[in-house]
Design a protein around this motif. Structure first.
Motif, PDB file in Angstrom:
ATOM      1  N   CYS A  45     -15.102  -4.802   3.685  1.00  0.00           N
ATOM      2  CA  CYS A  45     -13.789  -5.270   4.132  1.00  0.00           C
ATOM      3  C   CYS A  45     -12.806  -4.116   4.198  1.00  0.00           C
ATOM      4  CB  CYS A  45     -13.209  -6.298   3.160  1.00  0.00           C
ATOM      5  SG  CYS A  45     -13.960  -7.912   3.315  1.00  0.00           S
ATOM      6  N   ILE A  46     -11.995  -4.142   5.241  1.00  0.00           N
ATOM      7  CA  ILE A  46     -10.846  -3.240   5.308  1.00  0.00           C
ATOM      8  C   ILE A  46      -9.634  -4.088   4.937  1.00  0.00           C
ATOM      9  CG2 ILE A  46      -9.460  -1.745   6.773  1.00  0.00           C
ATOM     10  CD1 ILE A  46     -12.034  -1.309   8.441  1.00  0.00           C
ATOM     11  N   VAL A  47      -9.045  -3.747   3.788  1.00  0.00           N
ATOM     12  CA  VAL A  47      -7.916  -4.522   3.276  1.00  0.00           C
ATOM     13  C   VAL A  47      -6.674  -3.632   3.328  1.00  0.00           C
ATOM     14  CG1 VAL A  47      -7.040  -5.862   1.327  1.00  0.00           C
ATOM     15  CG2 VAL A  47      -9.523  -5.669   1.683  1.00  0.00           C
ATOM     16  N   ALA A  84     -18.250 -11.296   1.696  1.00  0.00           N
ATOM     17  CA  ALA A  84     -17.236 -10.244   1.847  1.00  0.00           C
ATOM     18  C   ALA A  84     -16.124 -10.447   0.819  1.00  0.00           C
ATOM     19  CB  ALA A  84     -16.669 -10.269   3.267  1.00  0.00           C
ATOM     20  N   ALA A  85     -15.614 -11.666   0.738  1.00  0.00           N
ATOM     21  CA  ALA A  85     -14.520 -11.966  -0.198  1.00  0.00           C
ATOM     22  C   ALA A  85     -14.996 -11.819  -1.641  1.00  0.00           C
ATOM     23  CB  ALA A  85     -13.996 -13.379   0.059  1.00  0.00           C
ATOM     24  N   ARG A  86     -16.212 -12.242  -1.919  1.00  0.00           N
ATOM     25  CA  ARG A  86     -16.773 -12.148  -3.274  1.00  0.00           C
ATOM     26  C   ARG A  86     -16.890 -10.694  -3.720  1.00  0.00           C
ATOM     27  NH1 ARG A  86     -21.599 -10.805  -4.452  1.00  0.00           N
ATOM     28  NH2 ARG A  86     -22.584 -11.339  -2.473  1.00  0.00           N
ATOM     29  N   GLU A  87     -17.416  -9.855  -2.830  1.00  0.00           N
ATOM     30  CA  GLU A  87     -17.596  -8.447  -3.186  1.00  0.00           C
ATOM     31  C   GLU A  87     -16.257  -7.760  -3.451  1.00  0.00           C
ATOM     32  OE1 GLU A  87     -20.143  -6.607  -3.894  1.00  0.00           O
ATOM     33  OE2 GLU A  87     -21.816  -7.901  -3.365  1.00  0.00           O
ATOM     34  N   VAL A  88     -15.267  -8.042  -2.602  1.00  0.00           N
ATOM     35  CA  VAL A  88     -13.950  -7.417  -2.808  1.00  0.00           C
ATOM     36  C   VAL A  88     -13.371  -7.872  -4.147  1.00  0.00           C
ATOM     37  CG1 VAL A  88     -11.562  -7.251  -1.973  1.00  0.00           C
ATOM     38  CG2 VAL A  88     -13.464  -7.129  -0.346  1.00  0.00           C
ATOM     39  N   TRP A  89     -13.520  -9.144  -4.436  1.00  0.00           N
ATOM     40  CA  TRP A  89     -12.985  -9.674  -5.695  1.00  0.00           C
ATOM     41  C   TRP A  89     -13.706  -9.049  -6.900  1.00  0.00           C
ATOM     42  CZ3 TRP A  89     -15.129 -13.270  -9.354  1.00  0.00           C
ATOM     43  CH2 TRP A  89     -14.218 -13.642 -10.350  1.00  0.00           C
ATOM     44  N   GLU A  90     -15.032  -8.953  -6.825  1.00  0.00           N
ATOM     45  CA  GLU A  90     -15.795  -8.377  -7.941  1.00  0.00           C
ATOM     46  C   GLU A  90     -15.435  -6.915  -8.185  1.00  0.00           C
ATOM     47  OE1 GLU A  90     -19.860 -11.087  -7.347  1.00  0.00           O
ATOM     48  OE2 GLU A  90     -19.963  -8.936  -6.996  1.00  0.00           O
ATOM     49  N   GLU A  91     -15.210  -6.187  -7.096  1.00  0.00           N
ATOM     50  CA  GLU A  91     -14.991  -4.735  -7.237  1.00  0.00           C
ATOM     51  C   GLU A  91     -13.543  -4.364  -7.490  1.00  0.00           C
ATOM     52  OE1 GLU A  91     -16.722  -3.217  -3.611  1.00  0.00           O
ATOM     53  OE2 GLU A  91     -18.730  -3.156  -4.493  1.00  0.00           O
ATOM     54  N   GLY A  93     -10.702  -6.954  -7.975  1.00  0.00           N
ATOM     55  CA  GLY A  93      -9.815  -7.963  -8.562  1.00  0.00           C
ATOM     56  C   GLY A  93      -8.916  -8.663  -7.562  1.00  0.00           C
ATOM     57  N   LEU A  94      -8.979  -8.246  -6.287  1.00  0.00           N
ATOM     58  CA  LEU A  94      -8.114  -8.870  -5.280  1.00  0.00           C
ATOM     59  C   LEU A  94      -8.837 -10.001  -4.565  1.00  0.00           C
ATOM     60  CD1 LEU A  94      -6.310  -5.827  -3.582  1.00  0.00           C
ATOM     61  CD2 LEU A  94      -5.492  -7.300  -5.449  1.00  0.00           C
ATOM     62  N   ARG A  95      -8.085 -11.050  -4.296  1.00  0.00           N
ATOM     63  CA  ARG A  95      -8.583 -12.143  -3.456  1.00  0.00           C
ATOM     64  C   ARG A  95      -8.220 -11.817  -2.013  1.00  0.00           C
ATOM     65  NH1 ARG A  95     -12.235 -15.334  -6.084  1.00  0.00           N
ATOM     66  NH2 ARG A  95     -11.511 -15.806  -8.186  1.00  0.00           N
ATOM     67  N   VAL A  96      -9.199 -11.919  -1.134  1.00  0.00           N
ATOM     68  CA  VAL A  96      -8.921 -11.639   0.283  1.00  0.00           C
ATOM     69  C   VAL A  96      -9.532 -12.706   1.172  1.00  0.00           C
ATOM     70  CG1 VAL A  96      -8.840  -9.126  -0.073  1.00  0.00           C
ATOM     71  CG2 VAL A  96     -10.992 -10.194   0.654  1.00  0.00           C
ATOM     72  N   GLU A  97      -8.992 -12.772   2.365  1.00  0.00           N
ATOM     73  CA  GLU A  97      -9.495 -13.669   3.404  1.00  0.00           C
ATOM     74  C   GLU A  97      -9.964 -12.794   4.564  1.00  0.00           C
ATOM     75  OE1 GLU A  97     -10.423 -17.282   4.826  1.00  0.00           O
ATOM     76  OE2 GLU A  97      -9.037 -17.266   3.112  1.00  0.00           O
ATOM     77  N   PRO A  98     -11.315 -12.712   4.769  1.00  0.00           N
ATOM     78  CA  PRO A  98     -11.789 -11.940   5.924  1.00  0.00           C
ATOM     79  C   PRO A  98     -11.334 -12.618   7.213  1.00  0.00           C
ATOM     80  CG  PRO A  98     -13.565 -12.389   4.376  1.00  0.00           C
ATOM     81  CD  PRO A  98     -12.407 -13.258   3.980  1.00  0.00           C
ATOM     82  N   GLN A 120      -7.227  -9.909   4.844  1.00  0.00           N
ATOM     83  CA  GLN A 120      -5.860  -9.965   4.333  1.00  0.00           C
ATOM     84  C   GLN A 120      -5.865 -10.360   2.870  1.00  0.00           C
ATOM     85  OE1 GLN A 120      -3.225  -8.881   6.073  1.00  0.00           O
ATOM     86  NE2 GLN A 120      -4.788  -8.380   7.610  1.00  0.00           N
ATOM     87  N   GLU A 121      -4.990  -9.755   2.100  1.00  0.00           N
ATOM     88  CA  GLU A 121      -4.852 -10.112   0.682  1.00  0.00           C
ATOM     89  C   GLU A 121      -4.250 -11.503   0.560  1.00  0.00           C
ATOM     90  OE1 GLU A 121      -3.103  -7.467  -2.355  1.00  0.00           O
ATOM     91  OE2 GLU A 121      -2.890  -6.076  -0.678  1.00  0.00           O
TER      92      GLU A 121
END
Ligand SMILES: [Zn+2]
Length: 166
Positions: A45-47, A84-91, A93-98, A120-121
């Motif tokens: 993800c690009i956040v 995608a959202a799970r990996e960003v959260w695990e790495e 701590g941010l919740r995102v919406e691909p 998006q965060e």
């Protein structure tokens, strides 16, 4: 070589390696079964935040200590956007919406293909997870040392898609 590469899944005979359809592949000498390896799918993800993008300093074997875009492997049967959202959260701590699909990146000889989303965060708190040494936002003109040169191509394509929309 894994155990599953040594014995035929149909008849348990010891596999041999032969050229089949242009590649060396494990082949069963008894029942002629050919083992085809599937590609693996990863998602990143690009956040963006304030003109910068989220990156992690890797705490895993491949590229340890170097930086990369957050992401990881898609589990079999998992919805790619959820992975995608799970990996960003695990790495991080941010919740995102691909949201927008930026592209699918693959290179010859590499078993891993990478799906890239613009995300998006939506919440959470920035904190390095177990697979990250550090997390932070970086200007794409001033990136830290990358674990994978691919991330540069990914960001270039992402920037181009943003520029097109103005
Ligand atoms: Zn066999």
């Amino acid at each position: 070589m894994n155990l599953q590469d040594k014995f035929c899944p149909s008849c348990a005979a010891a596999l041999e390696t032969k050229e089949v359809f242009g590649h060396e592949r494990p082949v069963c000498p008894d029942c002629a079964r050919v083992i085809f390896y599937d590609p693996k799918v990863a998602v990143i993800c690009i956040v963006p935040r304030d003109g910068k993008v989220l990156m992690i300093r890797r705490a895993t074997d491949q590229g340890y200590g170097l930086w990369g875009l957050p992401g990881g492997y898609v589990d079999r049967g998992e919805v790619v956007e959820m992975a995608a959202a799970r990996e960003v959260w695990e790495e991080t701590g941010l919740r995102v919406e691909p949201e927008e699909l930026i592209g699918l990146f693959s290179v010859g000889g590499d078993p891993v293909m990478v799906v890239v989303y613009d995300a998006q965060e939506t919440g959470g708190e920035l904190e390095a997870g177990p697979e990250a040494l550090e997390v932070g936002f970086f200007d794409i003109e001033d990136l830290p040392e990358l674990a994978f040169p691919r991330d540069q191509d990914v960001l270039t394509k992402w920037q181009a898609s943003k520029d097109q929309k103005g």
